[in-house]
Design an enzyme around this catalytic site. Structure first.
Site, PDB file in Angstrom:
ATOM      1  N   ASP A   1       0.867  -1.180   0.000  1.00 30.98           N
ATOM      2  CA  ASP A   1       0.000   0.000   0.000  1.00 30.98           C
ATOM      3  C   ASP A   1       0.900   1.224   0.000  1.00 30.98           C
ATOM      4  O   ASP A   1       1.566   1.524   0.993  1.00 30.98           O
ATOM      5  CB  ASP A   1      -0.870  -0.049   1.272  1.00 30.98           C
ATOM      6  CG  ASP A   1      -1.860   1.101   1.356  1.00 30.98           C
ATOM      7  OD1 ASP A   1      -1.683   2.102   0.633  1.00 30.98           O
ATOM      8  OD2 ASP A   1      -2.813   0.993   2.157  1.00 30.98           O
ATOM      9  N   HIS A   2       0.908   1.920  -1.126  1.00 31.39           N
ATOM     10  CA  HIS A   2       1.851   3.020  -1.265  1.00 31.39           C
ATOM     11  C   HIS A   2       1.486   4.230  -0.406  1.00 31.39           C
ATOM     12  O   HIS A   2       2.252   5.184  -0.293  1.00 31.39           O
ATOM     13  CB  HIS A   2       1.958   3.428  -2.745  1.00 31.39           C
ATOM     14  CG  HIS A   2       3.292   4.000  -3.116  1.00 31.39           C
ATOM     15  ND1 HIS A   2       4.214   4.421  -2.185  1.00 31.39           N
ATOM     16  CD2 HIS A   2       3.879   4.221  -4.327  1.00 31.39           C
ATOM     17  CE1 HIS A   2       5.289   4.895  -2.792  1.00 31.39           C
ATOM     18  NE2 HIS A   2       5.120   4.774  -4.091  1.00 31.39           N
ATOM     19  N   ARG A   3       0.306   4.203   0.217  1.00 24.05           N
ATOM     20  CA  ARG A   3      -0.026   5.280   1.154  1.00 24.05           C
ATOM     21  C   ARG A   3       0.786   5.111   2.428  1.00 24.05           C
ATOM     22  O   ARG A   3       1.098   6.079   3.114  1.00 24.05           O
ATOM     23  CB  ARG A   3      -1.515   5.245   1.533  1.00 24.05           C
ATOM     24  CG  ARG A   3      -2.453   5.493   0.373  1.00 24.05           C
ATOM     25  CD  ARG A   3      -3.887   5.250   0.793  1.00 24.05           C
ATOM     26  NE  ARG A   3      -4.063   3.898   1.323  1.00 24.05           N
ATOM     27  CZ  ARG A   3      -5.173   3.452   1.891  1.00 24.05           C
ATOM     28  NH1 ARG A   3      -6.213   4.255   2.019  1.00 24.05           N
ATOM     29  NH2 ARG A   3      -5.264   2.215   2.336  1.00 24.05           N
TER      30      ARG A   3
END
Ligand code: CAO
Length: 658
Positions: free
Chosen positions: A630-632
């Protein structure tokens, strides 16, 4: 100084009504009309006022008690109410005429309502409701103690054809309400009592008389011109500038006499205007939002039968000022008409459902305010009537679903264009099979993750030649132990080690969007393919367990999963997931993050491949792995470090000891 017992007044016949609030304490000085207690049924609550001023000597009820008319509430010390010290009795609005003069500090009125200085208490009867009998009360809009202005809605009545709000005939304070929801009423029945702001009952009675003596109404006529005839707005109870909320027909439509042409709505009522004749709609002169009054042209109908007189008749001759304040008539009629039976029928019986929707005006108004198509709302009221709560629940459902993303299952989705339905049977034989609960849950979870999580996937081929040699060497021992050592326990152990070394992967985003949750434990989920669908049991504290223990637990969990025996707790609490398709084949895939976890490892089938060692190609056992994150929560550098560490451990499992 006298002590009086103040009792529960007439509360409309309700029995065993709960005391939900005591508004006074012993020693309090209360004024006449000050609230003593609040009572509540499942339908309404009402404040019980003190009939006179005085000092509270004793409270005779407590919260939760059940009371009925005549139940003692408080003992009140009042001045000037007989100096003999006797204990007397009083209710806040005694019904009996025989009460002594001394107890009339608070205005008390009977049906005819005699005036007293500074205002009087008057009965509020059900007005002329067009001759309908036994009409159901579907809503009580006021309670004792409420201040109302002339025209404010007191109750809403509803037949199977019409609903109508009954407005207050004058301004004042409601002293009591004699009805409850579900009661059946006819003209003249008591709605309740009110203390008027001023004026006298004689006046009111006079007005009532004058209104009831209103002249008979004249039939209204639709202007006729051969086959095509203009259809005007009929008598709508004298209301002016009433909004067109719906145009039910369009040019070219065939209509039968009585079919709705348009729907009008004021803030108090809505009414459908039926076609006076059968025929074809030649033109429509109105559009939604237009404001109309009696006589305005609705359109032209080319007749095939019926007669112009079929239009709602009645044209009131009464002067507006006389009737406006005189009677509690249905709102639509009060401005001008007398409220005589003919008029009331014309207007109120049309105060109904537009199309197939069965809802009162207040509900329709709420629906329009919220932009809800009432036809889509399931009515929970009697005979399927749509209530305000139904409208609110409908909106709440939509909002909740769109916020959680839960409704955005395959084929649907908030702002995502719908996948159009396809009739597959057109292309060949098909069978439609119901999805298992697990499959539906998986679909929801995958959609939620796919739509919410910005995924990045990176790939690697890891040299597991040494690991596989080691594993093969342990196979015999595994058999002796009665277990099976696949690559999975090694992968579990390696991931636990990487999570410990790179804690940026052992996090979840906090739902407040402001924080990260850093986990200090290492629980890892493993995706298991079962006949019912995909499930992910979680192995706890992987970092603290050895290979044998992990091998056994993985086997046990996989069996439980396939047997459908996993508990909910065994599928919760994961920090990271491994999805291994190694036994099946394939050279790589993009795993979907099992949100709220932030990373997942996809494992494909290991293969012997020629690998350049700097001087020659050598055969090595290469395992394709893919890491989605999850690049967040995780940035590329963190992921790079995590992946490199993981590959390093798998390539040399001795590093697990470090
Ligand atoms: N490469 C080569 N061989 C592999 C391998 C790999 N990556 N992984 C497993 N194998 C071998 C095993 O060693 C075993 O062979 P041996 O008996 O000769 O040792 C054989 O494949 C079968 O393994 P297994 O499936 O019984 O056991 P496992 O520990 O590898 O897997 C489990 C267990 C539960 C993960 C697996 O059975 C399963 O259900 N996988 C599917 C997971 C899934 O559906 N993921 C998709 C999710 S979609 O995102």
């Amino acid at each position: 100084m006298a002590t009086e017992t103040i009792k529960v007044p007439d509360i409309g016949g309700s029995e065993d009504v709960e005391v939900i609030e005591i508004g006074v304490a012993v020693g309090d000085t209360v004024e006449a009309e000050g609230t003593l207690v609040t009572l509540e049924t499942d339908k309404a609550s009402m404040d019980i006022p003190c009939p006179k001023g005085g000092k509270i000597a004793k409270i005779l009820v407590k919260e939760g008690d059940k009371v009925s008319e005549g139940s003692p509430l408080v003992e009140l010390e009042s001045e000037g109410a007989g100096d003999d010290g006797d204990t007397q009795e009083s209710t806040s609005e005694p019904k009996s005429e025989e009460k002594s003069e001394s107890k009339e500090a608070a205005p008390k009125k009977e049906a005819s309502g005699k005036s007293s200085s500074g205002g009087s208490e008057v009965d509020i009867p059900v007005p002329d409701i067009g001759g309908s009998e036994g009409v159901e009360v579907i809503e009580i809009c006021v309670k004792a103690g409420d201040e109302v202005s002339e025209g404010d809605s007191l109750i809403v009545l509803e037949t199977d054809k019409a609903s109508m709000e009954i407005p207050s005939p004058q301004g004042g304070t409601i002293s009591s309400i004699a009805l409850k929801e579900g009661d059946k009423v006819s003209e003249g029945d008591l709605i309740g009592k009110m203390k008027t702001a001023g004026g006298s009952d004689e006046e009111a009675t006079e007005k009532e008389t004058s209104s009831s003596e209103a002249p008979a109404e004249k039939p209204a006529q639709a202007a006729q011109s051969g086959g095509a005839q203009d259809v005007p707005v009929p008598d709508i109870g004298g209301s002016e500038g009433v909004e067109v909320i719906e145009v039910c027909v369009k040019e070219g439509d065939e209509v039968s006499e009585g079919d709705s042409l348009i729907v009008l709505e004021t803030d108090k009522a809505s009414m459908e205007i039926p076609s006076p004749v059968s025929g074809k709609v030649k033109s429509i002169a109105l559009k939604e939002g237009d404001k109309v009054s009696q006589g305005d042209k609705i359109g032209v109908v080319e007749t095939t039968g019926g007669s112009a007189e079929a239009a709602p008749k009645a044209e009131a001759d009464t002067k507006p000022s006389e009737s406006a304040s005189s009677k509690a008539e249905p709102a639509e009629q009060k401005a001008e008409s007398s409220g005589s039976p003919a008029t009331a029928t014309a207007a109120s019986e049309q105060v109904i459902n537009s199309g197939d929707v069965y809802a009162g005006p207040a509900v329709r108004k709420l629906g329009r305010q919220l932009g809800v198509d009432l036809a889509k709302v399931k009515g929970s009221g009697p005979r399927g009537r749509v209530t305000k709560d139904d409208v609110r629940d409908y909106v709440k459902n939509i909002v909740t679903t769109s916020q959680s993303g839960g409704g955005a299952v395959a084929g649907a989705g908030g702002a995502i264009p719908r996948v159009p339905p396809v009739d597959f049977a057109k292309f060949g034989e098909i069978e439609t099979v119901k999805m298992s609960k697990i499959k539906k849950l998986t679909a929801d979870n995958m959609t939620r993750s796919w739509l919410n999580v910005p995924h990045v996937t990176q790939w690697d081929d890891v040299d597991i030649t040494e690991m596989e040699n080691f594993r093969q060497g342990l196979k015999a021992e595994a058999e002796k132990r009665g277990t099976k050592l696949t690559p999975l326990p090694f992968l579990l152990k390696a991931c636990a080690s990487a999570l410990a070394a790179e804690p940026s992967f052992n996090v979840s985003l906090h739902h407040d969007g402001e924080h990260m949750v850093q986990k200090k434990y290492i629980h890892i989920g493993m995706a298991v393919d079962t006949p019912n669908g995909l499930v992910v049991p979680v192995i706890r504290d992987v970092d603290k367990k050895g290979l044998w223990e992990l091998a056994e637990e993985a086997l046990t969990m996989a069996k439980k999963a396939r047997d459908g025996k996993l508990t909910a707790a065994e599928m919760q609490g994961g920090c990271f997931t491994i999805s291994s398709l190694g036994a099946m084949g394939g050279s790589g895939f993009t795993p979907i993050v099992n949100t709220p976890e932030v990373g997942i490892l996809g494992v494909s089938r290991a293969q012997m491949k020629p690998v350049w060692n700097g001087s020659e190609f050598v055969p090595r056992n290469m395992l394709p792995i893919s890491l989605s994150y999850d690049h967040r929560a995780v940035n590329g550098a963190d992921a790079g470090r995590f992946f490199t560490y993981l590959s390093g451990v798998l390539a040399d499992v001795r590093r697990l000891l470090l």
